[in-house]
Design an enzyme around this catalytic site. Structure first.
Site, PDB file in Angstrom:
ATOM      1  N   GLY A  14       0.842  -1.187   0.000  1.00 17.08           N
ATOM      2  CA  GLY A  14       0.000   0.000   0.000  1.00 17.08           C
ATOM      3  C   GLY A  14       0.876   1.235   0.000  1.00 17.08           C
ATOM      4  N   ASN A  54       1.874  -1.035  12.493  1.00  9.03           N
ATOM      5  CA  ASN A  54       1.520  -0.244  13.666  1.00  9.03           C
ATOM      6  C   ASN A  54       1.312  -1.111  14.904  1.00  9.03           C
ATOM      7  OD1 ASN A  54       1.468   2.482  12.774  1.00  9.03           O
ATOM      8  ND2 ASN A  54      -0.463   2.117  11.708  1.00  9.03           N
ATOM      9  N   LYS A 102       6.346   5.119  19.465  1.00  6.14           N
ATOM     10  CA  LYS A 102       5.446   5.474  18.358  1.00  6.14           C
ATOM     11  C   LYS A 102       4.000   5.610  18.816  1.00  6.14           C
ATOM     12  CE  LYS A 102       3.968   4.603  13.679  1.00  6.14           C
ATOM     13  NZ  LYS A 102       4.009   3.781  12.463  1.00  6.14           N
ATOM     14  N   SER A 108      -3.848   7.168   9.162  1.00  7.41           N
ATOM     15  CA  SER A 108      -4.256   5.969   8.420  1.00  7.41           C
ATOM     16  C   SER A 108      -5.568   5.369   8.905  1.00  7.41           C
ATOM     17  CB  SER A 108      -3.152   4.914   8.492  1.00  7.41           C
ATOM     18  OG  SER A 108      -2.884   4.558   9.842  1.00  7.41           O
TER      19      SER A 108
END
Length: 305
Positions: free
Chosen positions: A9, A102, A186, A257
């Site tokens: 992607g 993620n 993150k 996202s």
């Protein structure tokens, strides 16, 4: 290096194109953009310079691709139930697998099919979008933090090798010994900003910053994530919250996202970004009322039980 991008992607296309431009043999395994890449090549429109691969090696399945030296798992975490049908086709002796996904729980999912010593995680600090099939739009960032699934001297050395590989491809990288440290590093951004933009129906970062009360809510959540990380044994830098706030305020017209997935009526990575981290925070005894409230808002928006 013969590499395969599992899930090409926006993010996978960007990093795969950077590796291909650096001279590596990169295969892109993708479904929705397969025809576009096959017919027109792979494009990356980047603030750091555009890339065009007119004859990108593109496959619909891992079985068509075959074994490689390096697998980069770039698809969304809700596709991890398909690892069993993909990862084994890409393995040979010594194949290393890196999750560029993620949240938490991805290395564990990969470890079901790959020896722990060959599993790594790279957490990406990048703004990428794919509005047009076959074209990744890179808006900002690109840094990757690498760490081994199991904390050993050898694992750290191999993580340093990945950092150097991507550094040679023009990506700023750092290697760490402890996986959970970089995950919290993150998540301090992903939990509040991905979450709040989603909870408000798929808004952009500038739209969120136009709501002062939500900016303060984001800051409060970031402090709660820091507290949870510290209780888990992974204290984050004291300056991180305000540095991330400043970086985010200057981002431009970017939609995170998960908010994009919500707008496009696709599945959202709830467990990896919010569910599993919240479970670990609560298990460590963290007080996270604002973060928990955001999770309730997200679950309501997504109609999750």
């Amino acid at each position: 290096m013969k590499a395969a991008i599992l899930g090409a992607g926006a993010l996978g296309s960007f990093y795969g194109a950077k590796l291909a431009e650096a001279g590596h043999d990169v295969s892109f395994i993708v479904r929705s953009s397969y025809s576009a890449i096959r017919q027109h090549g792979l494009r990356v429109e980047s603030v750091d310079g555009d890339i065009f691969l007119p004859r990108a090696k593109v496959y619909r399945t891992a079985a068509e691709c075959g074994p490689v030296d390096l697998v980069l798992v770039c698809w969304k975490t809700f596709y991890n139930d398909q690892l069993a049908g993909s990862i084994p086709h890409l393995l040979k002796e010594g194949t290393q697998v890196v999750s560029l996904q993620n949240g938490m729980g991805n290395a564990e999912a990969i470890n079901a099919f790959v020896p722990a010593a060959d599993v790594f995680v790279g957490l990406c600090f990048v703004c990428c979008m794919m509005d047009t099939p076959g074209t990744s739009r890179h808006l900002e960032g690109g840094d990757i933090q690498f760490a081994p699934f199991h904390t050993t001297d050898e694992g750290y050395e191999r993580a340093c090798g990945f950092a150097e590989l991507f550094r040679q491809a023009g990506i700023r990288t750092t290697a760490y010994r402890d996986l959970e440290y970089i995950q919290w590093h993150k998540l301090i951004w992903n939990i509040p900003f991905n979450g709040l933009c989603l909870a408000h129906g798929g808004i952009s970062v500038p739209q969120l910053f136009a709501m002062p009360q939500e900016v303060e809510r984001a800051r409060a959540i970031m402090h709660e994530v820091c507290a949870a990380a510290k209780l888990r044994g992974f204290p984050l830098p004291a300056s991180l919250v305000e540095n991330q706030m400043k970086r985010t305020a200057a981002m431009g017209d970017f939609i995170p996202s998960s908010a994009v997935d919500y707008l496009r009526k696709r599945a959202v990575e709830y467990d990896a970004i919010w569910g599993i981290p919240l479970q670990r925070a609560l298990a460590a005894g963290a007080s996270v009322p604002v973060w928990s409230g955001l999770c309730r808002d997200i679950r309501s928006k997504l109609n999750l039980a």
